[in-house]
Design an enzyme around this catalytic site. Sequence first.
Site, PDB file in Angstrom:
ATOM      1  N   CYS A  44     -10.574 -11.054   1.143  1.00  0.00           N
ATOM      2  CA  CYS A  44     -11.700 -12.254   1.485  1.00  0.00           C
ATOM      3  C   CYS A  44     -12.390 -10.955   1.579  1.00  0.00           C
ATOM      4  CB  CYS A  44     -10.690 -12.971   2.465  1.00  0.00           C
ATOM      5  SG  CYS A  44     -12.151 -13.609   3.526  1.00  0.00           S
ATOM      6  N   CYS A  47     -14.079 -11.893   5.256  1.00  0.00           N
ATOM      7  CA  CYS A  47     -13.396 -11.816   6.742  1.00  0.00           C
ATOM      8  C   CYS A  47     -14.094 -10.150   7.042  1.00  0.00           C
ATOM      9  CB  CYS A  47     -11.919 -11.804   5.927  1.00  0.00           C
ATOM     10  SG  CYS A  47     -11.463 -13.353   5.953  1.00  0.00           S
TER      11      CYS A  47
END
Length: 299
Positions: A44, A47
Amino acid sequence: MLVNGEAAEQPGLIKDTTTQAFRQDVIAESMTQPVLVDFWAPWCGPCKQLTPVIEKAVKAAGGKVKLVKMNIDEHPQISGQLGIQSIPAVIAFKQGQPIDGFMGAQPESQVKAFIERLVGPVGPGEAEELIAAAEAATQAGDAAGASELYAGVLQMEPENLKAIAGLARLHLDTGDIEGAKGILAMAPADKAGDPAITAVRAAIELAEQAASLGDTAELEAKVAANPKDHQARFDLALALNARDRREDAVDQLVAIIKADRTWSDDGARKQLLQFFEAWGPMDDASVSGRRKLSTLLFS
């Protein structure tokens, strides 16, 4: 607090958790203080953007809140139970219950505001306090003390733009142009347009320009002999600025603009704007100079 010049660690403030440890790390811990759970995954991208931001904000909160990170690829059960369908997702737990949260990468200001909703106002972090002290030392003429404080910030946060800019300007103020350039090169390439960095870069360019000019008396004599010698007046403005005679430098450039706005492809106005950038928008000479420029251009 600093320990041997470095930020002291706060044990348990930030940690990774597992499905098995979630009850202790989050539910139990949140009975005494809020716990943020950051659901993330290695693949991700957002993230990875959020991680340093939220960690910095949690550290700045000074122990008022904890951060627990959970890799949903390895531990999908908890996120599934909470109905999390998109990451990054941050859920705040208090008294054993989820009470607030947000999804997606957020800027530092938003993350700080989120934490302050949970625990009340959060004071400036240690780096911010050191920078404020360095700025005060600079104003007091204590360049050595300011330099040491900025260096302390850069030990903790090597890419802190305010510390980089402040330390570079200290070198510039002592005439160490190459040293200032070296410090400024520490700024990340993607932050080259930050106002703190561009202001010092503009000041370095002005210092380099001024270094090639003669004494102000010689330039003033040229202007007095021929008021239409715009190049001499332009050079005089640079030389005056190098000697911290900012108001006088502004007046010379304004005189050129008033006489011939088109001279050197509007060079006098462009140089004046570079002065403002180097001095900072709230500098007295910048404020006064912008007023004079506006009166000239729009009256």
